[in-house]
Design a protein around this motif. Structure first.
Motif, short mmCIF file in Angstrom:
data_model
loop_
_atom_site.label_atom_id
_atom_site.label_comp_id
_atom_site.label_asym_id
_atom_site.label_seq_id
_atom_site.Cartn_x
_atom_site.Cartn_y
_atom_site.Cartn_z
N GLY A 1 66.82 95.14 29.26
CA GLY A 1 67.52 94.03 28.62
C GLY A 1 68.00 93.00 29.63
N ASP A 2 68.54 93.49 30.76
CA ASP A 2 68.97 92.56 31.81
C ASP A 2 67.80 91.75 32.35
OD1 ASP A 2 71.65 93.23 31.67
OD2 ASP A 2 71.65 94.46 33.49
N VAL A 3 66.70 92.42 32.66
CA VAL A 3 65.54 91.73 33.22
C VAL A 3 65.04 90.65 32.25
CG1 VAL A 3 63.10 92.01 33.82
CG2 VAL A 3 64.80 93.59 34.73
N LEU A 4 64.91 91.01 30.99
CA LEU A 4 64.43 90.04 30.00
C LEU A 4 65.42 88.89 29.81
CD1 LEU A 4 62.96 92.55 27.46
CD2 LEU A 4 61.68 90.76 28.64
N PHE A 5 66.71 89.22 29.72
CA PHE A 5 67.70 88.16 29.54
C PHE A 5 67.72 87.23 30.74
CE2 PHE A 5 71.88 86.47 30.52
CZ PHE A 5 72.00 85.58 29.46
N PHE A 6 67.77 87.80 31.95
CA PHE A 6 67.88 86.96 33.13
C PHE A 6 66.63 86.11 33.34
CE2 PHE A 6 71.13 90.22 34.50
CZ PHE A 6 72.20 89.40 34.19
N ALA A 7 65.47 86.62 32.98
CA ALA A 7 64.25 85.81 33.06
C ALA A 7 64.35 84.61 32.11
CB ALA A 7 63.02 86.64 32.74
N ARG B 1 55.21 83.75 27.41
CA ARG B 1 54.30 84.32 28.41
C ARG B 1 55.03 85.32 29.31
NH1 ARG B 1 52.78 79.03 30.04
NH2 ARG B 1 53.69 79.53 32.05
N GLN B 2 56.22 84.97 29.75
CA GLN B 2 56.93 85.83 30.68
C GLN B 2 57.49 87.08 30.00
OE1 GLN B 2 59.53 83.72 33.37
NE2 GLN B 2 57.97 82.20 33.81
N VAL B 3 57.98 86.94 28.79
CA VAL B 3 58.45 88.11 28.05
C VAL B 3 57.27 89.05 27.77
CG1 VAL B 3 59.39 88.88 25.83
CG2 VAL B 3 60.51 87.03 27.09
N ARG B 4 56.13 88.49 27.41
CA ARG B 4 54.94 89.31 27.17
C ARG B 4 54.54 90.05 28.45
NH1 ARG B 4 51.60 85.77 24.72
NH2 ARG B 4 52.32 86.50 22.71
N LEU B 5 54.61 89.37 29.58
CA LEU B 5 54.29 89.99 30.86
C LEU B 5 55.22 91.18 31.13
CD1 LEU B 5 52.72 89.71 33.64
CD2 LEU B 5 54.73 88.47 34.41
N VAL B 6 56.51 91.00 30.90
CA VAL B 6 57.46 92.09 31.11
C VAL B 6 57.17 93.25 30.17
CG1 VAL B 6 59.90 92.77 30.96
CG2 VAL B 6 59.27 90.60 32.06
N GLY C 1 54.23 95.25 31.16
CA GLY C 1 54.58 96.13 32.28
C GLY C 1 55.40 97.33 31.83
N LEU C 2 56.30 97.13 30.88
CA LEU C 2 57.12 98.24 30.37
C LEU C 2 56.27 99.29 29.66
CD1 LEU C 2 60.20 96.31 28.88
CD2 LEU C 2 60.16 97.72 30.95
N ARG C 3 55.26 98.83 28.96
CA ARG C 3 54.43 99.76 28.20
C ARG C 3 53.41 100.46 29.08
NH1 ARG C 3 54.11 95.67 23.49
NH2 ARG C 3 52.56 94.73 24.83
N GLY C 4 53.10 99.86 30.23
CA GLY C 4 52.04 100.38 31.11
C GLY C 4 52.31 101.63 31.79
#
Length: 102
Positions: free
Chosen positions: A60-66, A91-96, A99-102
């Motif tokens: 949540g922090d990573v997504l919010f701060f991005a 684009r950036q949220v999708r990228l995150v 990565g989370l699902r990977g």
């Protein structure tokens, strides 16, 4: 709903007067928003969309701060249109999330 000029004034005031109620309120609002994104990440974990190994508060922090960083750039640059901001955020949220699902 504020225009960019007003957002710039608000952010500058909150940062310059960080130890005042305005500054503390601004930081508290950011924390509340980040916590809401973390809650969304927990819900996505429960659905199986994010692995259990992921710390939802950190995600949540990573997504919010991005997104917040992109918003600050948007506010600072009058040439950036809202549609551009939304496209970059997507684009950036999708990228995150990829990565989370990977």
């Amino acid at each position: 709903h504020l225009d960019k000029r007003l957002w710039r004034q608000m952010m500058a005031t909150a940062f310059y007067y960080a130890e005042t109620p305005i500054g503390a309120g601004y930081r508290a609002l950011d924390r509340e928003l980040a916590d809401q994104v973390a809650s969304l990440c927990r819900a996505l974990q429960q659905r199986g969309d994010i692995p259990d190994r992921v710390n939802s508060a950190d995600a949540g922090d990573v997504l919010f701060f991005a997104c917040n960083s992109l918003f600050m750039e948007f506010v600072a640059d009058d040439s950036i249109e809202l549609a551009q901001l939304k496209k970059r955020m997507r684009r950036q949220v999708r990228l995150v999330f990829d990565g989370l699902r990977g």
